[in-house]
Design an enzyme around this catalytic site. Structure first.
Site, PDB file in Angstrom:
ATOM      1  N   TYR A 184       0.837  -1.203   0.000  1.00 57.01           N
ATOM      2  CA  TYR A 184       0.000   0.000   0.000  1.00 57.01           C
ATOM      3  C   TYR A 184       0.878   1.262   0.000  1.00 57.01           C
ATOM      4  CZ  TYR A 184      -2.708   3.928   1.215  1.00 57.01           C
ATOM      5  OH  TYR A 184      -3.239   5.179   1.165  1.00 57.01           O
ATOM      6  N   HIS A 229      -2.363   0.471   6.729  1.00 52.68           N
ATOM      7  CA  HIS A 229      -3.567   0.289   5.900  1.00 52.68           C
ATOM      8  C   HIS A 229      -4.311  -0.986   6.251  1.00 52.68           C
ATOM      9  CE1 HIS A 229      -5.779   1.467   2.111  1.00 52.68           C
ATOM     10  NE2 HIS A 229      -5.476   2.629   2.654  1.00 52.68           N
TER      11      HIS A 229
END
Ligand code: MG
Length: 423
Positions: A184, A229
């Site tokens: 991410y 995330h």
């Protein structure tokens, strides 16, 4: 009853005090607009009134469920609003919230948030005041902002942190690539359609070391942030905190998913690394669990998803009383309208800590005149009446939103064993 009369808020949801007010301004229309000048879908709400030229603008952008939010606005909420006095924001918000019976969720939250911010904008414009002056006025000169950098290794990331420092940022979020794994926030790794799987073990082995080496290279004159995330489970999260301690992070964001939020209390009690969470929360009650104690250090509120400024201001007050700082969500999926609304909260709340700042493409500035830009690592609100950001409907039409299923692919992810992961 004529069909047009049936679609007026005064008949659908009369407020008993309105008759005594005489000839007041009324809401005449609620219009929605789709545009994607930055690439991700934005849903903009314009509440129009019986005073020609007086309108309010809100943002209802849920990039993964844009058309569903638009339907809630067009088909359900707009008919409740037409004919109402736009002044009664608190009453209108509660009425719209309860009208769904099954309350909550991102679709309902963003729809409410779009109208709520538009009503606050409208009220401030009527009073010819900047929005933050309705919230008690400014308590700081600017809102400290953070920007994003990423890279393949500590050397590349450290160079980008130094460049961000030269642009004036004192807070920088750093994301590192993990070889062979989707990652991410690190460009050029994984794949846009998420066909490369996520490898938690490789992340845990690689990223804490990279973040620590970045700290060694850049020194302690800059605050470093990192976003997990929600990709770790509670056991892995504990391991991550142990491994990353040397990076002296300002905070680690979304260490766990909302579903695992019950584990924050234990992690927070034993970790020196400050924790930030909340961009996925769509209900104040989700925050209450982590504000007990508290078991977080920063509340990552996303104003549109939470239902607008009306609930966000209540949350800010609780955060202030709990000693938790606001670190509002603000990447490019939050339109400049919602960015400016969030900034009005930042600039007027003692609970404010740091604001995520988007760097928009030039086309966004054409569609949204007044878009706030960070200078010297800080955000200063527009002093124009309202939140200060306008919307150019003609320019917006040049940027159609992607079809459903195109942008949504962003959120599809699998683990190395083939099981579904969190985005
Ligand atoms: Mg995040």
């Amino acid at each position: 009853m004529a069909p047009s009369d049936a679609r007026t808020g005064t008949l659908l949801a009369p407020a008993p005090w309105v008759d005594g007010r005489g000839d007041r301004i009324r809401i005449t229309a609620v219009r929605t607009f789709l545009t994607a000048p930055h690439g991700c879908p934005h849903l903009i709400v314009r509440v129009e009134t019986s005073d020609p030229g007086l309108y309010g603008l809100g943002c209802a952008s849920d990039p993964q469920r844009t058309l569903a939010v638009r339907s809630v606005l067009d088909d359900y909420l707009a008919p409740m609003l037409v004919g109402r006095d736009p002044d009664d924001i608190e009453d209108i918000h509660r009425l719209m919230l309860n009208s769904a019976y099954w309350r909550g969720g991102s679709v309902t939250g963003n729809a409410l948030g779009g109208i709520d911010v538009a009503l606050w904008d409208l009220k401030a414009k009527r009073l010819r005041a900047p929005l933050h002056s309705l919230f008690g006025g400014r308590v700081r000169a600017f809102a400290e902002a953070y920007t994003h950098v990423d890279g393949a290794d500590a050397h590349e990331i450290a160079d980008k942190v130094t460049a961000a420092r030269e642009r004036g940022y004192r807070h920088v979020r750093i994301q590192a690539a993990v070889p062979g794994s989707d990652t991410y926030g690190a460009a050029g790794v994984g794949s846009p359609d998420r066909s490369v799987p996520w490898n938690s073990a490789a992340y845990l082995k690689t990223v804490p070391g990279v973040l620590t080496r970045v700290r060694e290279r850049v020194g302690d004159e800059v605050e470093l942030l990192h976003d997990v995330h929600e990709r770790l489970d509670p056991r892995q999260a504990r391991d991550f905190l142990r491994r990353v301690e040397g990076a002296a992070l300002y905070f680690v964001e979304d260490l766990l998913a909302p579903e695992d939020a019950g584990h924050f209390r234990r992690l927070h009690a034993s970790s020196p690394v400050p924790l930030a969470v909340g961009e996925l929360f769509h209900d104040l009650r989700q925050f209450m669990e982590v504000l007990e104690g508290p078991s977080i250090d920063f509340a990552r509120i996303r104003v549109p998803t939470l239902g607008g400024l009306t609930p966000a201001r209540k949350l800010a007050a609780v955060c202030e009383l709990r000693g938790v700082r606001l670190a509002p969500h603000g990447p490019a999926d939050v339109s400049p309208v919602a960015q400016a609304a969030t900034l009005a909260l930042d600039i007027s709340s003692h609970a404010f800590g740091v604001q995520e700042a988007a760097v928009f493409k030039p086309a966004v500035h054409e569609v949204f005149p007044g878009t706030v830009v960070a200078h010297d690592g800080g955000l200063v609100p527009n002093e124009a009446p309202g939140h200060g950001v306008d919307f150019d409907e003609v320019a917006a039409r040049r940027h159609p939103v992607p079809e459903p299923g195109v942008h949504d692919r962003w959120a599809l992810l699998r683990h190395t064993d083939g099981s579904v992961g969190r985005p």
